[in-house]
Design a protein around this motif. Structure first.
Motif, PDB file in Angstrom:
ATOM      1  N   HIS A 169      -7.238  -5.937  -4.858  1.00 38.29           N
ATOM      2  CA  HIS A 169      -6.063  -6.798  -5.008  1.00 38.29           C
ATOM      3  C   HIS A 169      -5.110  -6.495  -3.871  1.00 38.29           C
ATOM      4  O   HIS A 169      -5.421  -5.685  -2.983  1.00 38.29           O
ATOM      5  N   THR A 170      -3.970  -7.132  -3.818  1.00 30.79           N
ATOM      6  CA  THR A 170      -3.027  -6.961  -2.716  1.00 30.79           C
ATOM      7  C   THR A 170      -1.679  -6.498  -3.240  1.00 30.79           C
ATOM      8  O   THR A 170      -1.339  -6.689  -4.406  1.00 30.79           O
ATOM      9  N   THR A 171      -0.918  -5.877  -2.354  1.00 32.20           N
ATOM     10  CA  THR A 171       0.420  -5.416  -2.694  1.00 32.20           C
ATOM     11  C   THR A 171       1.263  -5.377  -1.422  1.00 32.20           C
ATOM     12  O   THR A 171       0.726  -5.487  -0.309  1.00 32.20           O
ATOM     13  N   HIS A 172       2.560  -5.235  -1.586  1.00 32.10           N
ATOM     14  CA  HIS A 172       3.471  -5.143  -0.452  1.00 32.10           C
ATOM     15  C   HIS A 172       4.007  -3.721  -0.335  1.00 32.10           C
ATOM     16  O   HIS A 172       4.333  -3.083  -1.340  1.00 32.10           O
ATOM     17  N   LEU A 173       4.103  -3.234   0.902  1.00 24.74           N
ATOM     18  CA  LEU A 173       4.706  -1.930   1.180  1.00 24.74           C
ATOM     19  C   LEU A 173       5.610  -2.058   2.400  1.00 24.74           C
ATOM     20  O   LEU A 173       5.378  -2.900   3.274  1.00 24.74           O
ATOM     21  N   THR A 174       6.606  -1.204   2.450  1.00 25.96           N
ATOM     22  CA  THR A 174       7.550  -1.221   3.565  1.00 25.96           C
ATOM     23  C   THR A 174       7.172  -0.143   4.573  1.00 25.96           C
ATOM     24  O   THR A 174       7.029   1.032   4.224  1.00 25.96           O
ATOM     25  N   LEU A 175       6.975  -0.565   5.822  1.00 30.80           N
ATOM     26  CA  LEU A 175       6.645   0.358   6.911  1.00 30.80           C
ATOM     27  C   LEU A 175       7.936   0.760   7.616  1.00 30.80           C
ATOM     28  O   LEU A 175       8.700  -0.099   8.064  1.00 30.80           O
ATOM     29  N   THR A 176       8.170   2.061   7.715  1.00 29.83           N
ATOM     30  CA  THR A 176       9.363   2.577   8.399  1.00 29.83           C
ATOM     31  C   THR A 176       8.933   3.623   9.424  1.00 29.83           C
ATOM     32  O   THR A 176       7.777   4.039   9.474  1.00 29.83           O
ATOM     33  N   GLY A 177       9.917   4.016  10.230  1.00 25.58           N
ATOM     34  CA  GLY A 177       9.635   5.060  11.220  1.00 25.58           C
ATOM     35  C   GLY A 177       9.097   4.521  12.532  1.00 25.58           C
ATOM     36  O   GLY A 177       8.807   5.308  13.440  1.00 25.58           O
ATOM     37  N   ARG A 178       8.918   3.204  12.635  1.00 28.14           N
ATOM     38  CA  ARG A 178       8.418   2.604  13.881  1.00 28.14           C
ATOM     39  C   ARG A 178       9.318   1.434  14.276  1.00 28.14           C
ATOM     40  O   ARG A 178       8.893   0.304  14.362  1.00 28.14           O
ATOM     41  N   GLY A 179      10.580   1.742  14.459  1.00 33.78           N
ATOM     42  CA  GLY A 179      11.542   0.694  14.780  1.00 33.78           C
ATOM     43  C   GLY A 179      12.107   0.083  13.506  1.00 33.78           C
ATOM     44  O   GLY A 179      12.306   0.764  12.490  1.00 33.78           O
ATOM     45  N   GLU A 180      12.366  -1.215  13.543  1.00 29.88           N
ATOM     46  CA  GLU A 180      12.931  -1.916  12.397  1.00 29.88           C
ATOM     47  C   GLU A 180      11.953  -1.895  11.229  1.00 29.88           C
ATOM     48  O   GLU A 180      10.737  -2.001  11.403  1.00 29.88           O
ATOM     49  N   ALA A 181      12.492  -1.716  10.016  1.00 28.36           N
ATOM     50  CA  ALA A 181      11.652  -1.701   8.818  1.00 28.36           C
ATOM     51  C   ALA A 181      10.870  -3.007   8.718  1.00 28.36           C
ATOM     52  O   ALA A 181      11.395  -4.088   8.996  1.00 28.36           O
ATOM     53  N   ARG A 274      -6.865   5.357  -5.945  1.00 27.31           N
ATOM     54  CA  ARG A 274      -5.774   6.290  -5.614  1.00 27.31           C
ATOM     55  C   ARG A 274      -4.428   5.675  -5.930  1.00 27.31           C
ATOM     56  O   ARG A 274      -3.508   6.359  -6.382  1.00 27.31           O
ATOM     57  N   MET A 275      -4.323   4.356  -5.749  1.00 25.12           N
ATOM     58  CA  MET A 275      -3.076   3.661  -6.070  1.00 25.12           C
ATOM     59  C   MET A 275      -2.978   3.374  -7.566  1.00 25.12           C
ATOM     60  O   MET A 275      -1.899   3.354  -8.132  1.00 25.12           O
ATOM     61  N   GLN A 276      -4.135   3.152  -8.208  1.00 24.61           N
ATOM     62  CA  GLN A 276      -4.166   2.729  -9.602  1.00 24.61           C
ATOM     63  C   GLN A 276      -3.917   3.885 -10.556  1.00 24.61           C
ATOM     64  O   GLN A 276      -3.254   3.745 -11.565  1.00 24.61           O
ATOM     65  N   GLY A 277      -4.511   5.033 -10.265  1.00 24.16           N
ATOM     66  CA  GLY A 277      -4.409   6.157 -11.181  1.00 24.16           C
ATOM     67  C   GLY A 277      -5.376   5.999 -12.339  1.00 24.16           C
ATOM     68  O   GLY A 277      -6.193   5.093 -12.385  1.00 24.16           O
ATOM     69  N   ASP A 278      -5.324   6.884 -13.294  1.00 19.68           N
ATOM     70  CA  ASP A 278      -6.203   6.827 -14.462  1.00 19.68           C
ATOM     71  C   ASP A 278      -5.563   5.949 -15.529  1.00 19.68           C
ATOM     72  O   ASP A 278      -4.549   6.321 -16.126  1.00 19.68           O
ATOM     73  N   ILE A 279      -6.159   4.784 -15.769  1.00 19.41           N
ATOM     74  CA  ILE A 279      -5.686   3.854 -16.786  1.00 19.41           C
ATOM     75  C   ILE A 279      -6.743   3.792 -17.882  1.00 19.41           C
ATOM     76  O   ILE A 279      -7.855   3.312 -17.642  1.00 19.41           O
ATOM     77  N   LEU A 280      -6.431   4.293 -19.046  1.00 22.28           N
ATOM     78  CA  LEU A 280      -7.408   4.389 -20.122  1.00 22.28           C
ATOM     79  C   LEU A 280      -7.293   3.240 -21.105  1.00 22.28           C
ATOM     80  O   LEU A 280      -8.145   3.099 -21.987  1.00 22.28           O
ATOM     81  N   ASP A 281      -6.262   2.400 -20.997  1.00 23.08           N
ATOM     82  CA  ASP A 281      -6.072   1.275 -21.908  1.00 23.08           C
ATOM     83  C   ASP A 281      -6.931   0.107 -21.460  1.00 23.08           C
ATOM     84  O   ASP A 281      -6.757  -0.403 -20.352  1.00 23.08           O
ATOM     85  N   ARG A 282      -7.846  -0.336 -22.312  1.00 21.83           N
ATOM     86  CA  ARG A 282      -8.718  -1.449 -21.942  1.00 21.83           C
ATOM     87  C   ARG A 282      -7.960  -2.762 -21.852  1.00 21.83           C
ATOM     88  O   ARG A 282      -8.469  -3.751 -21.316  1.00 21.83           O
ATOM     89  N   GLY A 283      -6.749  -2.813 -22.378  1.00 16.27           N
ATOM     90  CA  GLY A 283      -5.931  -4.026 -22.287  1.00 16.27           C
ATOM     91  C   GLY A 283      -4.925  -3.982 -21.165  1.00 16.27           C
ATOM     92  O   GLY A 283      -4.085  -4.878 -21.054  1.00 16.27           O
ATOM     93  N   GLY A 284      -4.987  -2.957 -20.307  1.00 18.47           N
ATOM     94  CA  GLY A 284      -4.007  -2.816 -19.228  1.00 18.47           C
ATOM     95  C   GLY A 284      -4.374  -3.644 -18.017  1.00 18.47           C
ATOM     96  O   GLY A 284      -4.966  -3.149 -17.053  1.00 18.47           O
ATOM     97  N   HIS A 285      -4.015  -4.918 -18.047  1.00 19.10           N
ATOM     98  CA  HIS A 285      -4.323  -5.812 -16.921  1.00 19.10           C
ATOM     99  C   HIS A 285      -3.316  -5.623 -15.796  1.00 19.10           C
ATOM    100  O   HIS A 285      -2.121  -5.480 -16.015  1.00 19.10           O
ATOM    101  N   GLY A 286      -3.823  -5.626 -14.591  1.00 20.15           N
ATOM    102  CA  GLY A 286      -2.983  -5.653 -13.402  1.00 20.15           C
ATOM    103  C   GLY A 286      -3.272  -6.917 -12.629  1.00 20.15           C
ATOM    104  O   GLY A 286      -3.152  -8.017 -13.156  1.00 20.15           O
ATOM    105  N   SER A 287      -3.708  -6.754 -11.390  1.00 18.17           N
ATOM    106  CA  SER A 287      -4.044  -7.916 -10.563  1.00 18.17           C
ATOM    107  C   SER A 287      -5.420  -7.783  -9.931  1.00 18.17           C
ATOM    108  O   SER A 287      -5.747  -8.508  -8.999  1.00 18.17           O
TER     109      SER A 287
END
Length: 874
Positions: A169-181, A274-287
């Motif tokens: 799936h996709t997500t947004h992250l902010t890149l910093t430390g290389r000029g303008e965010a 690594r981003m998701q972590g351990d999700i044990l709930d079978r009803g835990g929908h993300g994207s």
């Protein structure tokens, strides 16, 4: 030189052996007839003459036998080509008209097919792409929803139908430390994702199993374009770090430039687990969705049934809200194109009809030319030319014209394809990859050949049965046959019918587009500037921090000169489905597990409805510090459950009756908006107060008294003053976003209208040519009528009826065909019926009007015949 060429042609085709065999056979038959006559007592001279009379013209027999039983020699083909080229030079105007007409039809078809080939036919650039499947979950109310992490683990480990399986799936992250965010888009994927798609890194490596585990170091793989555009193609980038949402990610590698999977551009890839972590709930929908490759020989139906069996077993050991869920699968190629497939197929069919009209026009021209050449054909027949020989000559000439039209059409198609790529909507997948590969070239060659055969068929058939006595007379009237006139009339009728179908389709789509653009969308997008932000979780960890940022931002924006209102929403109109969920009505009977209703869920602040001018139908808007557990619903939701009473005061439960979700009291009802775009049917929608359900992603709607573009610089400054490291995802007038939602419909409408206009022009040319020819061959008859006292109105009615009769017959056939074809347009129109009487009537009147306008000049010319001069010369 010619004798040498003849010997070469004879050697290549075996023609000399055939001629010798034919001569021997004829000589033997002649000797047999002579001997039979001599045996009956006939004198030798008379016996020989009688034998020759019985057998017939030996030269003609040999010619016809060679035509019937032999492939034409290279010399004969070369002669036919030379003769055809001389014919083109003798009639340059006629040849130019034919070539241009065919070029338009062939070029338009080839251009559209090149797009269809790129989008629908060309295999995806992945290993065994025909076995790649897009997987999701489904329930009785929806299909293709996201897959839970637990279900993915069971599917991957227990299925027997797939070679490999990966989540993404996709997500947004902010890149910093290389000029303008910078706000970046990341693809979060499981470790098998790159192997499934055959991606080999350009630099470094991709993820392994060890990188895709909870607690593993933070790592990233860069997209090629991001590496070049943002990092300057630094060859030492592997091993360096990127600051994403305030955390350091080690760069493992760089992907090659040709790799692309997601429809939107991706800057880099991160391990999903690594981003998701351990999700044990079978009803835990993300994207998360899944991509999998079928094993060889396994069908998609059996593979989905395999996953369904896993879901049933899970429901038995772990019953709960997911018990009704089943697997959903569709081939990746089909998933990518299901939205545009109907549009492209309709356009391909439409441009094919234009080619048919062009072919009919050319065939009509060739018939008229064949009539003019009837004397020439009759002379060639009289001196021994066989039917096959004449047909081959005419067919060679027609194929030569078609070949020239195909070459010109290919050049036109390349230009047209570039225009389509430049003007086509960006959401059509792979349209930018449109090229002229072997499929397109083969298609162009095939339709060129078929066009030559189709246009040459009628002249060839007509030339095969000439009336020698009439044709040898020096009279235009005698050179005309009823068969040729009937063929030309039938072609004009077909042109009018096809044009009516195209005009109806174009008018229907145009009416739909106008309705979408001019109809009431439920809000006012004018004078609104949309500011899209995504707050990084590293800097805004709590709901209070998010609330404080938005409170200050709205306060600062309201203070700007010219700003009249500021409101915030999670999912603005025309943004599509930003999130839906189950719900139930507490004072209604509990639905069955498979019948729990679904609604769009959205969040908005107290000023959003006023800023967008969405009317409040009943109740009240949200308050400044709204108490928890309240909601506002749209009219569609309210009418569904309380068509005759007020919805205010009723309570709804999120998640449905079988889930432990929150309960909300309805405090207001607002008007419907086109959440899926202009001109689309509204969905039931539930708004929750922004203050009680803060989201990291938000769109701030800024209404101004003047041009919203003038506020862009000031808005950027206010955002930077609050948080200089916060990137702006988008900042533009909201009217542009709304108009962009109609891009695909506008594209198909403009193209279909262009094809319909081209068809009308071709049909007008066809009926003009037919009536002009009809008047010319009947000038003697018209002169007699006028000499006998027929007044001009009578001649006009007589000639006009010929055009009107053809137009009415063609329109009648076209109406039936358009009505039958309307069901193919249902997927392309919204808000208007595909079977629309008014649109069909307007298209019929327009086509008949164009036909009669084209016929006006030759009809009037019929009354200008000089009867005395014509009869004197006759």
């Amino acid at each position: 030189m010619r004798a040498w060429w003849s010997k070469v042609c004879a050697a290549l085709t075996g023609r000399r052996d055939l001629v010798d065999d034919l001569n021997a056979e004829i000589a033997a038959q002649l000797e047999f007839e002579i001997e039979a006559n001599l045996a009956r007592g006939v004198p030798p001279d008379e016996a020989r003459a009688a034998a020759h009379r019985r057998i017939g013209n030996l030269t003609r027999i040999q010619e016809r036998a060679r035509e019937a039983w032999s492939f034409p020699s290279l010399e004969t083909i070369a002669q036919d080509l030379r003769y055809g080229l001389r014919g083109l030079r003798r009639s340059p105007g006629f040849s130019l008209v034919v070539v241009l007409t065919l070029a338009l039809g062939i070029g338009a078809n080839t251009a559209i097919f090149s797009v269809v080939n790129s989008v629908l036919l060309r295999p995806l650039p992945y290993p065994a792409a025909d076995r790649l499947v897009w997987l999701g979950e489904s329930d009785p109310k929806a299909e293709g929803i996201s897959v839970t992490w637990v279900n993915y683990q069971h599917w991957r480990n227990e299925n027997h139908s797939f070679e490999e399986m990966a989540g993404f799936h996709t997500t947004h992250l902010t890149l910093t430390g290389r000029g303008e965010a910078l706000l970046t888009r990341a693809g979060t994927v499981t470790s098998g994702f790159f192997g499934l798609l055959g991606a080999k890194p350009l630099l470094g490596r991709v993820f392994g199993e060890a990188d895709d585990r909870p607690g593993a170091p933070l790592t990233a793989v860069l997209d090629y374009r991001f590496w070049v555009d943002k990092l300057g193609a630094n060859a030492n980038v592997v091993g360096s770090t990127l600051a994403l949402n305030g955390q350091p990610y080690e760069v493992l590698g760089v992907l090659p430039p040709e790799f692309r999977f997601f429809e939107q551009s991706i800057d880099f890839y991160l391990p999903l687990h690594r981003m998701q972590g351990d999700i044990l709930d079978r009803g835990g929908h993300g994207s998360m969705r899944l991509l999998a490759r079928l094993k060889p020989g396994v069908t998609l139906l059996s593979a989905v049934a395999d996953l369904d069996g896993i879901m049933r077993r899970l429901a038995e050991v772990d019953p709960g809200p997911e018990s009704q869920h089943r697997a959903y699968g569709v081939f990746l190629s089909e998933y990518r194109t299901h939205d545009v497939r109907p549009t492209l197929l309709v356009l391909l069919a439409a441009v094919g009809l234009v080619l048919i009209i062009a072919c009919a026009n050319v065939a009509s021209l060739l018939l008229a030319r064949g009539t003019a050449r009837s004397r020439e054909i009759a002379i060639r027949t009289a001196i021994g030319a066989g039917r096959v020989r004449l047909a081959r000559q005419l067919l060679t000439e027609n194929l030569l014209l078609a070949g020239l039209g195909g070459i010109a059409g290919g050049l036109l198609a390349q230009w047209g394809a570039r225009v389509l790529i430049a003007t086509g909507p960006r959401d059509i997948p792979r349209i930018a990859e449109t090229t002229f590969d072997w499929r397109v070239l083969l298609f162009a060659a095939a339709i060129t050949l078929l066009t030559g055969l189709f246009t040459g068929l009628a002249p060839v058939l007509t030339a095969g049965r000439p009336d020698l006595v009439s044709a040898l007379k020096d009279s235009s009237r005698s050179a005309t046959g009823r068969g040729g006139q009937a063929s030309r009339s039938a072609m004009v009728v077909a042109e009018i019918a096809i044009t009516l179908v195209l005009a109806f389709a174009a008018a229907l789509l145009m009416r739909n587009l106008i309705a979408a653009q001019t109809g009431n969308p439920g809000f006012d997008p004018e004078h609104v500037l949309a500011l899209e932000l995504v707050l990084p979780s590293s800097s805004y960890r709590s709901q209070q921090a998010i609330q404080n940022f938005h409170d200050r931002l709205r306060q600062d924006l309201r203070a700007l000169p010219g700003v009249t209102a500021v409101g915030a929403v999670n999912c603005p109109p025309s943004a599509g489905d930003c999130g839906d969920w189950f719900y139930s009505i507490l004072d209604q009977p509990a639905p069955q597990p498979g019948e729990v209703p679904i609604s769009l869920f959205n969040t908005a602040d107290r000023d959003y409805f006023g800023a967008m001018r969405i009317p409040l139908r009943e109740g009240r808007p949200f308050a400044e510090n709204e108490r928890p557990s309240v909601a506002i619903v749209n009219e569609t939701f309210a009418r569904k459950w309380w068509p005759k009473t007020s919805a205010v005061g009723h309570r709804i439960k999120s998640g449905g009756p079988y889930r432990n979700g929150p309960i909300y009291e309805i405090v207001g009802v607002v008007g419907d908006v086109g959440q899926m775009g202009l001109g689309t049917e509204p969905y039931p929608e539930i708004y929750l107060p922004f203050s009680q359900s803060q989201s990291e992603a938000v769109v701030v709607m800024i209404r101004s008294a003047g041009d919203p573009q003038s506020l862009v610089s000031a808005v950027r400054g206010r955002v930077a003053a609050i948080d200089r490291n916060l990137p702006i995802q988008s900042l533009r007038p909201f009217a542009q976003t709304v108009v962009a939602s109609l891009a695909q419909r506008r594209f198909s409408t403009v193209l279909l209208a262009l094809f319909a206009a081209l068809a009308m022009v071709l049909a007008a040319v066809g009926i003009y040519g037919l009536l002009s020819y009809w008047v010319r061959i009947r000038e003697h008859e018209i002169a007699i009528r006028m000499a006998l006292g027929a007044p001009r109105p009578v001649i006009l009615r007589w000639a006009g009826w010929q055009a009107l009769r053809l137009s009415l017959i063609g329109a009648g056939i076209g109406i039936l065909a358009a009505w039958a074809a309307s069901r193919w347009l249902e997927d392309l129109v919204f808000g208007v019926s595909a079977r629309n009487y008014t649109t069909l009537a307007a298209a019929t009147v327009a086509v008949i009007g164009v036909a009669m306008t084209a016929a006006a000049i030759p009809i009037w010319r019929a009354t200008e015949v000089d009867a005395v001069d014509k009869l004197h010369r006759a």
